[in-house]
Design an enzyme around this catalytic site. Structure first.
Site, PDB file in Angstrom:
ATOM      1  N   SER A 108     -20.514 -76.918   6.229  1.00  0.00           N
ATOM      2  CA  SER A 108     -19.445 -77.686   6.544  1.00  0.00           C
ATOM      3  C   SER A 108     -19.278 -78.406   4.911  1.00  0.00           C
ATOM      4  O   SER A 108     -18.376 -79.022   5.269  1.00  0.00           O
ATOM      5  CB  SER A 108     -19.421 -78.308   7.958  1.00  0.00           C
ATOM      6  OG  SER A 108     -20.399 -79.003   8.141  1.00  0.00           O
ATOM      7  N   LYS A 127     -20.624 -87.127   2.260  1.00  0.00           N
ATOM      8  CA  LYS A 127     -20.019 -86.246   3.290  1.00  0.00           C
ATOM      9  C   LYS A 127     -19.434 -87.485   3.567  1.00  0.00           C
ATOM     10  O   LYS A 127     -19.685 -88.472   4.871  1.00  0.00           O
ATOM     11  CB  LYS A 127     -21.450 -85.721   4.129  1.00  0.00           C
ATOM     12  CG  LYS A 127     -20.092 -84.434   4.756  1.00  0.00           C
ATOM     13  CD  LYS A 127     -21.123 -83.700   5.706  1.00  0.00           C
ATOM     14  CE  LYS A 127     -19.822 -82.744   6.366  1.00  0.00           C
ATOM     15  NZ  LYS A 127     -21.177 -81.487   7.394  1.00  0.00           N
ATOM     16  N   SER A 149     -24.727 -76.200   8.019  1.00  0.00           N
ATOM     17  CA  SER A 149     -23.794 -77.046   7.579  1.00  0.00           C
ATOM     18  C   SER A 149     -24.334 -77.225   5.571  1.00  0.00           C
ATOM     19  O   SER A 149     -23.351 -78.791   4.792  1.00  0.00           O
ATOM     20  CB  SER A 149     -23.441 -77.723   8.221  1.00  0.00           C
ATOM     21  OG  SER A 149     -22.453 -77.244   8.553  1.00  0.00           O
TER      22      SER A 149
END
Lengths: 490, 95
Positions: free
Chosen positions: A158, A78, A182
């Protein structure tokens, strides 16, 4: 033999050990998939040369008998994790060009265990969002489509790039971070296993901060065993993060297949929320039945302050964010816009560098921390947080884990829920309480909606009891036997 | 608690984010709606409840008071939008 990109991490480790293929071959197969899947916009930065170099080095280590726990496994990271010398944007314009001179502890742990980096994954800006539509680098698309409907769906957020990349077989696993859901929500939207460890289990050092008392790193994978493997490597005490806990990391795979016989699993009555999708409600009952059939004792429990978790979160998280994001001022890194005075330079830089959702949250956070409102909003929210934690503490006197839905609906179309922030926030109604209480939670793909989209169930564990949480998740995984694939890959 | 345009402007100044009139007007509605929604926390009796600041150990660990880091000016300045003579540079702040 299945395609190399279809293997689980555990399966690939076995194949690598038997010499059926090299890490270089495994990595090259994923780099091809990454190239072929660019339309999903899952990656912000691809690092193919670095990946092949790391894979070759891994093959050498393996040939010398020095294989680590994730030796040769290609992963996506990420874009919230600082990676030395590699662009790290947190999905924001304000970090344009930022190449950290250091490596986050979690990613350093992964590389030390032999893993290979494929690239950096797209995400909602500063991890603020539930649909991956707030990224400066554009929307991420979900590889899944509803039956008979060609609309593009969101992958959740997210960690939307992480979810899309693993679901589309571009990476064997990915790191995510979870502040209010997330990891678990995008995992549920894409048919993956997503694990948020206990707060303090993984070091936050080198992870771009959103809400420091809630943020926690974890894996998104295609099996519970893979999640156990990745957590094994990611977890551990780090002197550089004073909130990382100095506890031994147990062998998470040791008891994975022990089953749930003798475990007590709670069903919280307050999670029967209004507006819950009928398919999810049915799946939840089915999941409870599976665990019962596997030998668990199902117990109805009460978490009375559940309905206050979301509004509590939307005071605490923005308050912490407004403080954490004060560092983006155009002086030390990233974007700078000129201004006549220092204050104008700050204001111009932040006006241009932050997107609308980030601005909204920074402003809310600034307001609830400002003189005259601090007690009414922020301190009250912290007291609610105490009550929410107490609900869980009391429940865990009676049960070993808790079963809930992961999300109130399946993935929705790009463009839906964009005009109403609160409608978007409701995505996290089942996941947010877990962050407020600092507990571990895992989303397990458990079925399909009437439209053929993946649905997840969430298990919540006691603090630092990831071993039993994973064991229950493994039972759920076995019973659900989720084998559906995104249409594009079917 | 409802916000007006002046209040929104004040918050934006505190947060060092420039906003124009149209943005301020839009934010009055957006922030107002979020604040109205969190008002429901007011219905809970929190008398005698301690605020929760951290879910982990209440005692921060201590380490030996030794220098373990530093001496990396070049690395620190590596990402600066503007650096001169080994310093970060900003618009003039003193007359």
């Amino acid at each position: 033999m299945p395609a190399l990109t279809d293997l689980t991490i555990a399966g690939a480790l076995a194949g690598l050990a038997r010499g059926e293929y090299s890490s270089r071959e495994l990595t090259a197969a994923h780099l091809s998939a990454m190239e072929a899947g660019r339309a999903l916009n899952a990656f912000v930065t691809e690092t193919p040369e670095r990946a092949l170099e790391m894979a070759s080095a891994s093959d050498v280590r393996r040939s010398r008998g020095e294989a680590g726990l994730l030796e040769g496994i290609p992963l996506g990271i990420k874009d919230l994790f600082c990676t030395e010398g590699v662009l790290t944007t947190a999905g924001s314009h304000i970090l344009d060009g930022f190449a950290p001179p250091y490596e986050s502890t979690v990613t350093a742990n992964l590389w030390r265990a032999g893993a290979v980096m494929l690239g950096k994954l797209n995400m909602d800006e500063f991890a603020m969002g539930s649909s991956n539509t707030t990224s400066y680098h554009g929307h991420v698309r979900n590889p899944w489509r509803a039956r008979g409907d060609n609309r593009e769906l969101v992958p959740g957020g997210s960690s939307g790039g992480s979810a899309a990349a693993v679901a589309a077989r571009m990476a064997m696993g990915a790191t995510g971070t979870d502040t209010g859901g997330s990891i678990r929500q995008p995992a549920a939207f894409t048919g993956l296993v997503g694990l948020k460890p206990t707060y303090g289990r993984c070091s936050r050092w080198g992870i771009v901060a959103f809400a420091s008392s809630l943020d926690q790193a974890g894996p998104l994978c295609r099996s519970v065993e893979d999640a156990a493997l990745m957590l094994q490597v990611m977890a551990g005490h780090d002197p550089k993060d004073s909130t990382s806990v100095d506890l031994p990391v147990p062998d998470y795979r040791a008891d994975l297949n022990k089953g749930v016989k003798g475990l007590k699993i709670g069903i919280p009555k307050e999670y029967r929320a209004d507006g819950m999708d009928g398919g999810i409600e049915k799946l939840w009952a089915k999941g409870a039945g599976w665990l019962k059939d596997a030998g668990a004792e199902m117990v109805e429990i009460s978490l009375p302050h559940t309905k206050y978790a979301l509004p509590t979160y939307y005071i605490i998280a923005p308050a912490e964010a407004s403080s954490n994001l004060a560092r983006y001022d155009g002086v030390r890194f990233g974007l700078r816009l000129p201004g006549e005075t220092l204050d104008q330079m700050y204001e111009n830089t932040r006006a241009s560098g932050f997107g609308p959702e980030v601005k909204r949250r920074v402003l809310i956070g600034t307001y609830v921390l400002s003189a005259g409102y601090y007690d009414a909003y922020y301190v009250r929210a912290q007291k609610l947080r105490s009550l929410i934690l107490r609900d869980f503490t009391r429940a865990f006197e009676k049960v070993d884990a808790i079963l809930t839905p992961a999300t109130p609906t399946a993935a929705f179309a790009v463009g839906e829920r964009m005009d109403d922030p609160i409608a978007m926030y409701l995505n996290d109604v089942f996941t947010v309480p877990v962050n407020l209480a600092g507990l571990p939670g895992i989303s397990v793909p458990s079925g399909l909606s009437d439209e053929g989209l993946p649905l997840g169930l969430q298990l919540i564990g006691k603090a630092f009891d990831e071993a039993n949480l994973l064991r229950a998740a493994r039972s759920l995984e076995l019973a659900a036997n989720f084998t559906a694939r995104p249409e594009a890959l079917a | 608690m409802s916000l007006d345009r002046e209040a929104v402007r004040h918050i934006a100044t505190l947060a060092r984010i420039r906003i124009n009139d149209a943005e301020a007007d839009a934010l009055v509605g957006e922030l107002g709606k979020i604040l109205a929604w969190v008002e429901q926390l007011g219905e809970v009796d929190v008398a005698g409840v301690e605020p929760l600041t951290s879910v982990v150990a209440r005692h921060l660990p201590r380490r030996a008071d030794e220098v373990t880091d530093g001496g990396m000016r070049e690395k620190v300045l590596l990402n600066a939008p503007e650096a001169t003579l080994g310093f970060f540079t900003v618009p003039k702040v003193v007359e």
